[in-house]
Enzyme design. Structure first.
Site, PDB file in Angstrom:
ATOM      1  N   LYS A   1       0.844  -1.203   0.000  1.00  0.00           N
ATOM      2  CA  LYS A   1       0.000   0.000   0.000  1.00  0.00           C
ATOM      3  C   LYS A   1       0.882   1.256   0.000  1.00  0.00           C
ATOM      4  O   LYS A   1       2.095   1.169   0.218  1.00  0.00           O
ATOM      5  CB  LYS A   1      -0.891  -0.028   1.241  1.00  0.00           C
ATOM      6  CG  LYS A   1      -0.100   0.051   2.532  1.00  0.00           C
ATOM      7  CD  LYS A   1      -0.937  -0.305   3.746  1.00  0.00           C
ATOM      8  CE  LYS A   1      -0.047  -0.244   4.983  1.00  0.00           C
ATOM      9  NZ  LYS A   1      -0.593  -0.948   6.122  1.00  0.00           N
TER      10      LYS A   1
ATOM     11  N   TYR B   1      13.488  32.078   4.876  1.00  0.00           N
ATOM     12  CA  TYR B   1      12.300  32.739   5.414  1.00  0.00           C
ATOM     13  C   TYR B   1      12.358  32.856   6.936  1.00  0.00           C
ATOM     14  O   TYR B   1      12.708  31.903   7.626  1.00  0.00           O
ATOM     15  CB  TYR B   1      11.042  31.939   5.049  1.00  0.00           C
ATOM     16  CG  TYR B   1      10.677  31.999   3.585  1.00  0.00           C
ATOM     17  CD1 TYR B   1      10.335  33.200   2.972  1.00  0.00           C
ATOM     18  CD2 TYR B   1      10.669  30.845   2.818  1.00  0.00           C
ATOM     19  CE1 TYR B   1       9.992  33.245   1.628  1.00  0.00           C
ATOM     20  CE2 TYR B   1      10.317  30.869   1.474  1.00  0.00           C
ATOM     21  CZ  TYR B   1       9.984  32.085   0.885  1.00  0.00           C
ATOM     22  OH  TYR B   1       9.637  32.124  -0.433  1.00  0.00           O
TER      23      TYR B   1
HETATM   24  C1  LIG Z   1       0.193  -1.845   6.773  1.00  0.00           C
HETATM   25  C2  LIG Z   1      -0.371  -3.085   7.333  1.00  0.00           C
HETATM   26  C3  LIG Z   1       0.454  -4.137   7.734  1.00  0.00           C
HETATM   27  C4  LIG Z   1       1.959  -4.045   7.755  1.00  0.00           C
HETATM   28  O1  LIG Z   1       2.411  -3.301   8.859  1.00  0.00           O
HETATM   29  P1  LIG Z   1       3.977  -3.098   9.095  1.00  0.00           P
HETATM   30  O2  LIG Z   1       4.077  -2.511  10.445  1.00  0.00           O
HETATM   31  O3  LIG Z   1       4.435  -2.146   8.031  1.00  0.00           O
HETATM   32  O4  LIG Z   1       4.607  -4.426   8.949  1.00  0.00           O
HETATM   33  C5  LIG Z   1      -0.156  -5.304   8.138  1.00  0.00           C
HETATM   34  N1  LIG Z   1      -1.505  -5.430   8.151  1.00  0.00           N
HETATM   35  C6  LIG Z   1      -2.319  -4.425   7.795  1.00  0.00           C
HETATM   36  C7  LIG Z   1      -3.783  -4.620   7.832  1.00  0.00           C
HETATM   37  C8  LIG Z   1      -1.778  -3.229   7.368  1.00  0.00           C
HETATM   38  O5  LIG Z   1      -2.595  -2.234   7.016  1.00  0.00           O
END
Ligand SMILES: *Cc1c(COP(=O)(O)O)cnc(C)c1O
Length: 374
Positions: free
Chosen positions: A38, A267
């Site tokens: 993601k 700035y």
């Molecule tokens: C993002 C996510 C993970 C992974 O989490 P990490 O801490 O990056 O390993 C696992 N499960 C779900 C549902 C997530 O949204």
């Protein structure tokens, strides 16, 4: 001819694959590992990262939104693609069209999928999201069985999985992890026997800290990109340099000038030179994901030396003090994340200064710059 930005994020496929291998080892080679890609692969590029993991043997991928999943499938990726935060009713058809796996937490979503399954004459497997203590998305444990009865009575739906998430698994002493696992175990027991559902709850922190959380699959994100979820504190846990940060970020100096003591920089003149200073101007700012929070506290690498950011970070520029470093000139490489010579700046260094986490630093830099893959 295309004109490239001065600024460049480099992503190492070798590092991604190394981390995938390591996570496979840590989670027990036989347990499937879902790669979370993601947020455009935590800034590393969703499609490119998924391909790298796929080459390493990964067969399951997780995204948040349906639009991400569709893009990932359209890229030609094979394997299971999970949509973890739901979808709008009108879009339910896309799960069939692109062979995606929905994670559901509402009766409405179940009914919408069921209707489409009937229309297509094709059953669909769904995973149920349970909230065992994260306090975020999902059905509460005590409501799960009622939800499951409803879902399993709908035509065309098969309960093929159940998942949850840990709020504190990056901390090996966390009580909530044990408690969450216990609650999850109770829910899973029945769903496994009744439907043959697979259960998954472990994120990176759980894989690294809690071997007993693996269940039937694990879902890792940040560790695949080379970081421990606990940040600096995590170094003590992994501590063998075995996770390799996959992203680096560099730019070039666009101006070098000598300025007198007493000169205000950027700035707000939040920095005033207290001696004659050689200032280098960099074409990097908050628009590029180099956060304004790094004003007067960031450090970058020039000629293998760590030098301080002076004054406020602007939208497209910032200034660093290169006084005392020989021969600094326009066009010289500047590393903002990654290695130069013997020095290294990693996403946890930046995160500590920003009171944030590596996740955010990586997303911001990765998703606001051209990426090249090595
Ligand atoms: C993002 C996510 C993970 C992974 O989490 P990490 O801490 O990056 O390993 C696992 N499960 C779900 C549902 C997530 O949204």
């Amino acid at each position: 001819m295309t004109v490239e930005s001065y600024n460049c994020v480099r992503v190492s496929r070798t590092a991604l694959q190394n981390n995938f291998e390591l996570l496979k080892e840590k989670s027990g080679q036989t347990v499937p590992l879902m790669a979370m890609v993601k947020a455009d692969g935590y800034g590393h590029g969703m499609v490119e990262s998924a391909r790298a993991f796929s080459k390493g043997g990964c067969r399951s991928f997780g995204v948040a939104e349906l639009c991400e999943a569709v893009a990932l499938r359209k890229s030609g990726l094979l394997g299971d693609i999970y949509v973890t935060i739901g979808f709008r009713g009108d879009d339910a058809d896309l799960f069939f069209e692109y062979q995606l796996i929905p994670v559901i937490y509402s009766v409405t979503a179940a009914e919408q999928l069921s209707a489409r399954a009937v229309a297509h004459g094709r059953a669909i497997g769904v995973h149920i999201k349970v909230d065992t203590g994260m306090g975020r998305l999902g059905i509460l444990p005590h409501e799960t069985m009622e939800f499951v009865s409803l879902v399993s009575s709908l035509p065309g739906l098969k309960i093929s999985g159940v998942m949850s998430h840990f709020p504190e698994s990056d901390d090996p002493t966390s009580v909530s992890t044990k408690e969450g696992l216990r609650k999850f175990g109770q829910v899973c027991g029945e769903l496994k026997t009744r439907f043959g559902a697979i259960c998954h709850i472990a994120n990176s922190g759980a894989v690294l800290n809690f071997a007993d959380t693996r269940c039937d699959m694990v879902r890792a994100g940040i560790a695949l990109y080379g970081y421990h979820p606990a940040g600096r504190a995590g170094d003590r846990i992994v501590n063998d340099g075995s996770l390799i940060p996959a992203m680096s970020y560099s730019t070039q100096i666009i101006q070098v000038k000598k300025i007198p003591a007493g000169t205000g920089i950027s700035y707000g003149h939040t920095f005033i030179t207290n001696r004659e200073t050689i200032l280098a101007v960099l074409p990097v700012g908050y628009e590029d994901g180099y956060s304004r929070g790094l004003s007067n506290c960031g450090e970058v690498l020039v000629h293998g030396v760590s030098v301080p950011v002076r004054g406020r970070i602007c939208m497209n520029m910032c200034m660093v003090d290169v006084t005392g470093i020989d021969g600094v000139s326009v066009g010289d490489e500047v590393v903002l994340l990654g290695k130069q010579g013997k020095r290294q700046i990693d996403a946890d260094d930046l995160a500590d200064k920003l009171d944030s986490i590596s996740y955010e630093v990586l997303c911001k830099l990765g998703n606001n710059n051209n990426r090249i893959y090595t």
